[in-house]
Design an enzyme around this catalytic site. Structure first.
Site, short mmCIF file in Angstrom:
data_model
loop_
_atom_site.label_atom_id
_atom_site.label_comp_id
_atom_site.label_asym_id
_atom_site.label_seq_id
_atom_site.Cartn_x
_atom_site.Cartn_y
_atom_site.Cartn_z
N ASP A 26 46.43 51.40 40.38
CA ASP A 26 47.40 50.90 39.42
C ASP A 26 48.49 50.85 39.96
O ASP A 26 48.82 52.02 40.98
CB ASP A 26 46.84 51.76 38.50
CG ASP A 26 48.45 50.30 37.04
OD1 ASP A 26 48.80 49.35 37.48
OD2 ASP A 26 46.78 50.20 36.11
N LEU A 34 48.81 45.31 44.16
CA LEU A 34 47.45 44.64 44.53
C LEU A 34 48.48 43.11 45.18
O LEU A 34 47.53 42.92 46.16
CB LEU A 34 46.78 43.55 43.48
CG LEU A 34 45.92 44.35 42.96
CD1 LEU A 34 45.38 43.35 41.33
CD2 LEU A 34 44.99 44.32 42.95
N HIS A 67 40.83 31.90 29.02
CA HIS A 67 41.80 30.49 29.31
C HIS A 67 42.22 29.35 30.58
O HIS A 67 42.70 28.89 30.84
CB HIS A 67 43.52 30.89 28.78
CG HIS A 67 43.95 31.77 28.43
ND1 HIS A 67 43.60 31.47 26.41
CD2 HIS A 67 43.72 33.52 28.23
CE1 HIS A 67 43.77 31.65 26.41
NE2 HIS A 67 43.40 33.71 26.46
N TYR A 87 48.66 30.73 33.49
CA TYR A 87 48.69 32.06 33.61
C TYR A 87 46.38 31.68 34.16
O TYR A 87 46.15 32.10 35.03
CB TYR A 87 48.38 33.23 32.30
CG TYR A 87 46.84 33.78 32.03
CD1 TYR A 87 47.45 35.08 32.79
CD2 TYR A 87 46.44 33.76 31.09
CE1 TYR A 87 45.55 36.29 32.59
CE2 TYR A 87 45.54 34.72 31.42
CZ TYR A 87 44.54 35.81 32.39
OH TYR A 87 44.21 37.03 31.52
N LYS A 114 44.09 31.90 37.36
CA LYS A 114 42.69 32.47 36.88
C LYS A 114 41.14 31.21 37.68
O LYS A 114 40.17 31.81 37.93
CB LYS A 114 42.08 32.64 35.46
CG LYS A 114 42.80 34.31 34.86
CD LYS A 114 42.41 35.20 35.93
CE LYS A 114 42.73 36.35 35.16
NZ LYS A 114 42.84 38.05 35.85
#
Length: 273
Positions: free
Chosen positions: A31, A51, A112, A140, A144
């Site tokens: 993280d 990332l 979502h 968002y 995904k």
């Protein structure tokens, strides 16, 4: 076995850490910030990085046997942010896994990604199938859906085993009365992760991340195929939730009978708090 957990300082990863303790297992938490101290943690390592940085991702993956990918942008944001944090970040992870020979990944997708699908008990009496075509409700959700298609590419072209989980409401207790249908308890979340890590040669799969809720209208069949058998039921909280929010109408209320609930109504340009 060393498992990389991206988003290792986040709430979901924090709830998992004590639940994934096992002999011979090391969790490597990746993280931007140090994860909080918790009781009951097992053998752990921390690697700081983003990332979005392929070198940091490569370093985090060194010597790893499997990956639980929880990191990225978890709320609505502009297109550049969700693509950088989610799609590009996942690309760096999958590409590094390919290069380093890491075959097994669980990737946190989201309900979502399929937000505009509507409950259809007549067509799907056992619940909406997990692998419905994407119908994202936000940028968002779109990111995904992109992650899911990217994972499929890496399975088909490079032979990875990747399970994408369209997660519902992963909270200690079900929030609002929507949670009576879509809640994923922390204990079931851990059961789900264990199934994703241990299922023999799953290839590419999409499953719902949801508990065995009495009012659930998402299918559990795809999860059961990989050994995910949830035990918790949001119904134990029903009286409390209904007293606060009223009796839910999962057939007619558009805030409850769409997978994405009220996210389907919010303008794309509005950030979600």
């Amino acid at each position: 076995m060393r498992i990389l957990v991206t988003g290792g300082a986040g709430k979901v990863a924090t709830s998992l850490r004590s639940r994934l303790v096992a002999d011979g297992r090391v969790l490597r938490l990746f993280d931007l910030v140090h994860p909080p101290e918790i009781d009951g943690a097992g053998a752990e390592e921390t690697v700081l990085g983003s990332l979005a940085d392929p070198d940091a991702v490569a370093a985090a993956c060194e010597g790893v046997d499997a990956i639980v990918h929880l990191g990225g942008q978890s709320k609505e944001a502009d297109a550049g942010e969700v693509l950088r944090s989610n799609a590009l970040g996942t690309y760096h992870l999958l590409e590094t896994a390919r290069r380093q020979g890491i075959k097994r990944l669980m990737i946190a997708s989201s309900s979502h990604a399929a937000g505009f699908h509507v409950r259809d008990a007549a067509t799907y009496p056992d619940g909406l199938p997990a692998a419905l075509p994407p119908r994202p409700d936000t940028l968002y959700g779109w990111s995904k859906a992109a992650v899911e298609s990217l994972a499929s590419l890496y399975v088909d072209r490079f032979g990875l085993d990747v399970i994408c989980v369209r997660i519902g409401l992963w909270f200690p207790t079900p929030p609002q009365n929507r949670g009576l249908a879509t809640w994923l308890s922390p204990d079931d979340g851990a059961r789900l992760v264990e199934a994703c890590l241990s299922a023999p040669s799953p290839g590419f799969r999409i499953i719902w991340g949801v508990s065995r809720n009495t009012r659930r209208w998402w299918s559990l069949a795809e999860g059961e195929e990989i050994g995910y058998f949830p035990k918790d039921d949001a119904e134990v909280y029903a009286a409390e939730r209904i007293a606060e929010f009223g009796e839910p109408d999962f057939d007619g209320d558009p805030e409850l009978n769409r997978v994405g609930a009220w996210w389907c109504d919010w303008p794309l340009g509005r950030r979600m708090g």
